[in-house]
Motif scaffolding. Structure first.
Motif, PDB file in Angstrom:
ATOM      1  N   MET A  31      59.691  43.324  32.528  1.00 56.51           N
ATOM      2  CA  MET A  31      59.564  41.879  32.727  1.00 56.51           C
ATOM      3  C   MET A  31      60.565  41.118  31.860  1.00 56.51           C
ATOM      4  SD  MET A  31      57.381  41.114  35.086  1.00 56.51           S
ATOM      5  CE  MET A  31      56.908  39.422  34.784  1.00 56.51           C
ATOM      6  N   THR A  91      58.799  45.345  38.865  1.00 54.90           N
ATOM      7  CA  THR A  91      58.234  46.088  37.743  1.00 54.90           C
ATOM      8  C   THR A  91      57.096  46.985  38.209  1.00 54.90           C
ATOM      9  OG1 THR A  91      58.861  44.392  36.156  1.00 54.90           O
ATOM     10  CG2 THR A  91      57.001  45.787  35.551  1.00 54.90           C
ATOM     11  N   THR A  92      56.249  46.459  39.063  1.00 58.30           N
ATOM     12  CA  THR A  92      55.096  47.199  39.556  1.00 58.30           C
ATOM     13  C   THR A  92      55.523  48.465  40.293  1.00 58.30           C
ATOM     14  OG1 THR A  92      53.744  45.225  39.657  1.00 58.30           O
ATOM     15  CG2 THR A  92      53.071  47.066  41.052  1.00 58.30           C
ATOM     16  N   TYR A 101      48.046  37.872  38.562  1.00 57.13           N
ATOM     17  CA  TYR A 101      49.235  37.457  37.804  1.00 57.13           C
ATOM     18  C   TYR A 101      49.727  36.104  38.305  1.00 57.13           C
ATOM     19  CZ  TYR A 101      53.872  37.304  35.817  1.00 57.13           C
ATOM     20  OH  TYR A 101      54.991  36.891  35.138  1.00 57.13           O
ATOM     21  N   TYR A 123      49.716  32.889  35.971  1.00 59.75           N
ATOM     22  CA  TYR A 123      51.009  32.298  35.611  1.00 59.75           C
ATOM     23  C   TYR A 123      51.128  30.856  36.105  1.00 59.75           C
ATOM     24  CZ  TYR A 123      56.017  31.490  35.296  1.00 59.75           C
ATOM     25  OH  TYR A 123      57.247  30.952  34.999  1.00 59.75           O
ATOM     26  N   ASN A 151      55.845  47.614  31.561  1.00 64.24           N
ATOM     27  CA  ASN A 151      55.744  46.295  32.186  1.00 64.24           C
ATOM     28  C   ASN A 151      56.435  45.242  31.318  1.00 64.24           C
ATOM     29  OD1 ASN A 151      54.051  45.701  34.737  1.00 64.24           O
ATOM     30  ND2 ASN A 151      52.912  47.349  33.738  1.00 64.24           N
ATOM     31  N   ILE A 200      48.834  41.670  41.167  1.00 65.91           N
ATOM     32  CA  ILE A 200      49.874  40.681  41.485  1.00 65.91           C
ATOM     33  C   ILE A 200      49.244  39.323  41.806  1.00 65.91           C
ATOM     34  CG2 ILE A 200      51.676  40.070  43.164  1.00 65.91           C
ATOM     35  CD1 ILE A 200      52.308  43.134  43.245  1.00 65.91           C
ATOM     36  N   SER A 211      59.881  39.470  39.759  1.00 63.97           N
ATOM     37  CA  SER A 211      60.050  40.446  38.683  1.00 63.97           C
ATOM     38  C   SER A 211      58.824  41.332  38.540  1.00 63.97           C
ATOM     39  CB  SER A 211      60.314  39.727  37.356  1.00 63.97           C
ATOM     40  OG  SER A 211      61.495  38.982  37.427  1.00 63.97           O
ATOM     41  N   LYS A 212      57.648  40.737  38.684  1.00 65.73           N
ATOM     42  CA  LYS A 212      56.401  41.495  38.589  1.00 65.73           C
ATOM     43  C   LYS A 212      56.330  42.529  39.705  1.00 65.73           C
ATOM     44  CE  LYS A 212      52.170  42.572  37.451  1.00 65.73           C
ATOM     45  NZ  LYS A 212      52.038  43.795  36.688  1.00 65.73           N
ATOM     46  N   LEU A 237      50.711  38.573  32.403  1.00 65.69           N
ATOM     47  CA  LEU A 237      50.692  40.027  32.541  1.00 65.69           C
ATOM     48  C   LEU A 237      49.448  40.605  31.866  1.00 65.69           C
ATOM     49  CD1 LEU A 237      52.482  42.585  33.298  1.00 65.69           C
ATOM     50  CD2 LEU A 237      53.266  42.461  30.945  1.00 65.69           C
ATOM     51  N   HIS A 294      54.980  34.242  31.367  1.00 61.70           N
ATOM     52  CA  HIS A 294      55.118  35.427  32.219  1.00 61.70           C
ATOM     53  C   HIS A 294      54.530  36.670  31.557  1.00 61.70           C
ATOM     54  CE1 HIS A 294      58.761  35.251  29.776  1.00 61.70           C
ATOM     55  NE2 HIS A 294      58.901  36.550  29.956  1.00 61.70           N
ATOM     56  N   THR A 347      57.355  36.132  39.496  1.00 62.49           N
ATOM     57  CA  THR A 347      56.529  36.886  40.447  1.00 62.49           C
ATOM     58  C   THR A 347      57.332  37.991  41.122  1.00 62.49           C
ATOM     59  OG1 THR A 347      55.131  34.944  40.792  1.00 62.49           O
ATOM     60  CG2 THR A 347      54.989  36.693  42.441  1.00 62.49           C
TER      61      THR A 347
END
Length: 160
Positions: A120, A138-139, A44, A48, A116, A41, A134-135, A71, A67, A132
């Motif tokens: 995303m 997703t994680t 990322y 980003y 992912n 993260i 969203s990441k 990733l 984005h 971020t």
């Protein structure tokens, strides 16, 4: 092996309060996976915001959103660290050959990359969440899948 021993000593020191709630292997997975996920993260965010500066990547015939590019950039670092932590710290009792583990880990990570990517795309492009955030969502979903896959497939212990 010095780094492995240091990690195991630190985890052994931190484990006692969690010993009634989960086995040591699960604690090791959460600690190592959590550290690798935090690294992912963080990378990322850096990629980003500061490397790609929110700008898409152009590849001739197609463009990749920043984005999605971030990733893949973060995963270039966290793939090897994740495998090494899983192999030598979390699932060290696995008796499957290393190259088989690596291949299975690669397959699992490829599936995780697709998950992912899909999540995303949904969170950022369809639900309009900040990348971020969203990441992070997703994680969480991918980590649950990853743990079950690693324990039951990638690093399983073959019965003799």
């Amino acid at each position: 092996m010095i780094i492995r021993n240091i990690i195991l000593q630190v985890l052994g020191y931190l484990y006692p309060p969690f010993s009634k709630v989960m086995p040591f292997q699960t604690f090791r997975y959460l600690a190592c996976g959590g550290g690798n996920t935090a690294l992912d993260i963080f990378l990322y965010f850096i990629c980003y915001n500061f490397v790609l500066r929110h700008q898409p990547l152009h590849f001739g015939l197609f463009d990749m959103g920043a984005h999605i590019g971030a990733l893949f950039m973060s995963m270039a670092v966290t793939f090897p660290t994740g495998f090494l932590l899983s192999k030598y710290v979390v699932f060290s009792e696995s008796n499957i050959r290393g190259r088989v583990q690596l291949f299975r880990y690669f397959v699992m990570v490829a599936i995780c990359i697709m998950l992912n990517y899909v999540f995303m795309k949904i969170f950022v492009e369809h639900l309009h969440f900040y990348p971020t955030i969203s990441k992070i969502f997703t994680t969480v979903l991918v980590v649950i899948f990853s743990y079950l896959t690693q324990k039951k497939f990638t690093f399983k212990v073959k019965k003799a």
